[in-house]
Motif scaffolding. Structure first.
Motif, PDB file in Angstrom:
ATOM      1  N   MET A   1     122.242   6.606  53.877  1.00  0.00           N
ATOM      2  CA  MET A   1     122.739   5.396  54.518  1.00  0.00           C
ATOM      3  C   MET A   1     123.353   4.478  53.477  1.00  0.00           C
ATOM      4  SD  MET A   1     120.641   2.542  56.747  1.00  0.00           S
ATOM      5  CE  MET A   1     119.944   1.786  55.287  1.00  0.00           C
ATOM      6  N   ARG A   2     124.496   3.892  53.807  1.00  0.00           N
ATOM      7  CA  ARG A   2     125.115   2.926  52.903  1.00  0.00           C
ATOM      8  C   ARG A   2     125.753   1.810  53.729  1.00  0.00           C
ATOM      9  NH1 ARG A   2     130.702   3.774  52.543  1.00  0.00           N
ATOM     10  NH2 ARG A   2     131.422   5.711  53.546  1.00  0.00           N
ATOM     11  N   LEU A   3     125.965   0.682  53.089  1.00  0.00           N
ATOM     12  CA  LEU A   3     126.601  -0.457  53.742  1.00  0.00           C
ATOM     13  C   LEU A   3     128.053  -0.542  53.304  1.00  0.00           C
ATOM     14  CD1 LEU A   3     123.796  -3.152  53.403  1.00  0.00           C
ATOM     15  CD2 LEU A   3     124.352  -1.780  55.408  1.00  0.00           C
ATOM     16  N   GLU A   4     128.922  -0.719  54.268  1.00  0.00           N
ATOM     17  CA  GLU A   4     130.360  -0.802  53.992  1.00  0.00           C
ATOM     18  C   GLU A   4     130.875  -2.168  54.432  1.00  0.00           C
ATOM     19  OE1 GLU A   4     133.836   1.191  56.327  1.00  0.00           O
ATOM     20  OE2 GLU A   4     133.129   2.636  54.832  1.00  0.00           O
ATOM     21  N   LYS A   5     131.575  -2.846  53.547  1.00  0.00           N
ATOM     22  CA  LYS A   5     132.087  -4.189  53.847  1.00  0.00           C
ATOM     23  C   LYS A   5     133.097  -4.128  54.985  1.00  0.00           C
ATOM     24  CE  LYS A   5     132.862  -8.632  52.822  1.00  0.00           C
ATOM     25  NZ  LYS A   5     131.832  -9.675  52.911  1.00  0.00           N
ATOM     26  N   ARG A   6     132.946  -4.995  55.966  1.00  0.00           N
ATOM     27  CA  ARG A   6     133.893  -5.062  57.075  1.00  0.00           C
ATOM     28  C   ARG A   6     135.158  -5.776  56.627  1.00  0.00           C
ATOM     29  NH1 ARG A   6     131.470  -4.042  62.115  1.00  0.00           N
ATOM     30  NH2 ARG A   6     129.175  -4.026  62.063  1.00  0.00           N
ATOM     31  N   ASN A   7     136.290  -5.303  57.047  1.00  0.00           N
ATOM     32  CA  ASN A   7     137.551  -5.968  56.739  1.00  0.00           C
ATOM     33  C   ASN A   7     137.728  -7.240  57.558  1.00  0.00           C
ATOM     34  OD1 ASN A   7     138.326  -3.944  54.905  1.00  0.00           O
ATOM     35  ND2 ASN A   7     139.121  -2.658  56.571  1.00  0.00           N
ATOM     36  N   TYR A 348     128.738  -6.401  57.129  1.00  0.00           N
ATOM     37  CA  TYR A 348     128.761  -4.997  56.709  1.00  0.00           C
ATOM     38  C   TYR A 348     128.472  -4.102  57.909  1.00  0.00           C
ATOM     39  CZ  TYR A 348     128.359  -6.868  51.956  1.00  0.00           C
ATOM     40  OH  TYR A 348     128.572  -7.548  50.788  1.00  0.00           O
ATOM     41  N   ARG A 349     128.983  -2.885  57.870  1.00  0.00           N
ATOM     42  CA  ARG A 349     128.642  -1.868  58.850  1.00  0.00           C
ATOM     43  C   ARG A 349     127.836  -0.753  58.162  1.00  0.00           C
ATOM     44  NH1 ARG A 349     134.284  -1.251  58.712  1.00  0.00           N
ATOM     45  NH2 ARG A 349     134.374  -2.089  60.819  1.00  0.00           N
ATOM     46  N   VAL A 350     126.941  -0.165  58.914  1.00  0.00           N
ATOM     47  CA  VAL A 350     126.093   0.901  58.384  1.00  0.00           C
ATOM     48  C   VAL A 350     126.809   2.232  58.519  1.00  0.00           C
ATOM     49  CG1 VAL A 350     123.869   2.068  58.580  1.00  0.00           C
ATOM     50  CG2 VAL A 350     124.022  -0.399  58.996  1.00  0.00           C
ATOM     51  N   ARG A 351     126.877   2.968  57.408  1.00  0.00           N
ATOM     52  CA  ARG A 351     127.464   4.303  57.402  1.00  0.00           C
ATOM     53  C   ARG A 351     126.381   5.301  57.022  1.00  0.00           C
ATOM     54  NH1 ARG A 351     132.019   4.138  60.342  1.00  0.00           N
ATOM     55  NH2 ARG A 351     133.658   2.821  59.426  1.00  0.00           N
ATOM     56  N   TRP A 352     126.302   6.378  57.771  1.00  0.00           N
ATOM     57  CA  TRP A 352     125.299   7.415  57.505  1.00  0.00           C
ATOM     58  C   TRP A 352     125.979   8.584  56.830  1.00  0.00           C
ATOM     59  CZ3 TRP A 352     120.308   6.216  58.454  1.00  0.00           C
ATOM     60  CH2 TRP A 352     120.063   5.124  59.315  1.00  0.00           C
ATOM     61  N   LYS A 353     125.418   9.024  55.726  1.00  0.00           N
ATOM     62  CA  LYS A 353     125.971  10.158  54.985  1.00  0.00           C
ATOM     63  C   LYS A 353     125.480  11.459  55.583  1.00  0.00           C
ATOM     64  CE  LYS A 353     126.466   7.715  50.584  1.00  0.00           C
ATOM     65  NZ  LYS A 353     126.105   7.703  49.136  1.00  0.00           N
TER      66      LYS A 353
END
Length: 353
Positions: A1-7, A348-353
């Protein structure tokens, strides 16, 4: 799991985030109420009625909210500049002691000056006492890089030990029959009541006025811009010409002064003297309130009223349905975590690897 900055974050997300946080808090609290064997609907109804359901309940909530708003403002302005003041509890007691030292009935008479002179002197002394307790840790952080979380936290315990020594020593009331409490404040210096035959006093007006003034300072003045810039990125602010050390000193004076005023207003509005149990953790609760308000001074008013309402309402609710009053602490803590997580997810949005 990682956090990705929202545009981009939509306005609807900013509205739905606190709504979702409140819903999550109510859900978690409802599960605990069911675990305690009480009906959820009745419990929440009694909690609301106990906090706002009558004139007495409302005035008790606002009385409890007054010091919470002030300590919330103290934490909010400090955190805005990334000066993590954890010492508002000690600063509150420092302000209370200073208020009694100036306006107390020492020797049964006190300072024989006009109340119009003594009252502002008492408030000024309280603000300076709270500010002085924070100024040292602030300067140590600015000049030496000392962690202010540790220093301000430890000063709380130092201050409480000092209060204990003074209440059993030079500031002890000779009429207290051995009970450790300070000399009483002169009656002419006590705050007047907003609602007759209740405990609600004009300290609430002080708290609300200071919140508005702090908002105006942060949003409309150059020192306020310096505080916000130092909190956003101290190195970049210094490179752009912001006087970091001077800004840190200003923040320490504001934050510590507000906490000190909380102590003076508690003495002048509610207790009349200083005791070791005068504050049930107002300084620490102020941190929660500041975070719930998103460090916004006007939001602190609403957050302080909410926390006070939960604490006051829980007392009457507990007697009616048998749910422990500690549910109030759970509600406040859960709401803080939920608001912080909701605010994070708007950025941020959650991204699952």
């Amino acid at each position: 799991m990682r956090l990705e900055k929202r545009n981009h974050t939509s306005p609807a997300a900013y509205v739905l985030a606190p709504v979702g946080a409140v819903a999550f808090t109510l859900l978690i609290s409802a599960l605990l109420v069911l675990w305690a064997g009480a009906p959820v609907g009745k419990t929440y109804t009694l909690l609301l009625q106990g906090a706002f359901g009558s004139v007495f309940a409302l005035t008790e909530t606002l009385t409890r909210a007054t010091p919470l708003i002030l300590t919330g403002l103290a934490a909010a302005v400090a955190f805005r500049a990334r000066l993590f003041n954890i010492g508002a509890e000690g600063q509150l007691y420092a302000g209370a002691l200073a208020a009694v030292a100036v306006g107390g009935m020492h020797g049964g008479t006190g300072l024989e000056w006009s109340p119009y002179v003594l009252f502002p002197l008492m408030m000024l002394a309280a603000a300076l006492a709270g500010a002085a307790l924070l100024l040292g840790p602030a300067l140590m952080k600015a000049r030496l890089g000392v962690d202010e979380v540790v220093t301000t936290l430890l000063l709380n315990f130092v201050m409480l030990l000092l209060v204990s020594a003074l209440l059993d020593g030079p500031m002890k009331d000779p009429l207290s029959m051995g009970w450790p409490q300070s000399v009483a404040l002169q009656s002419d210096l006590e705050l007047s009541k907003l609602v007759p035959q209740t405990r609600l006093h004009t300290g609430l007006l002080w708290a609300v006025s200071l919140a508005v003034m702090l908002w105006a300072l942060l949003a409309r003045t150059v020192p306020g811009f310096d505080i916000r810039a130092a909190g956003a990125n101290a190195r970049a602010a210094a490179f752009a010409g912001v006087p970091i050390t001077r800004t840190v000193v200003l923040v320490a004076l504001l934050s510590g002064g507000l906490a000190g005023l909380a102590g003076a207003i508690e003495v002048a509005g509610r207790t009349g003297y200083v005791t070791l149990d005068m504050s049930p953790g107002y300084g620490y609760s102020g941190i929660v309130i500041a975070m719930l308000a998103g460090l916004h001074p006007l939001g602190v008013i609403a957050a302080g009223t909410f926390v006070a309402g939960v604490l006051v309402g829980a007392d009457s609710m507990s007697r009616a349905v048998g749910v422990p009053t500690y549910i109030a602490d759970v509600i406040v803590a859960t709401s803080l975590i939920a608001v912080l997580v909701a605010g994070l997810l708007t950025q941020y949005r959650v991204r699952w690897k």
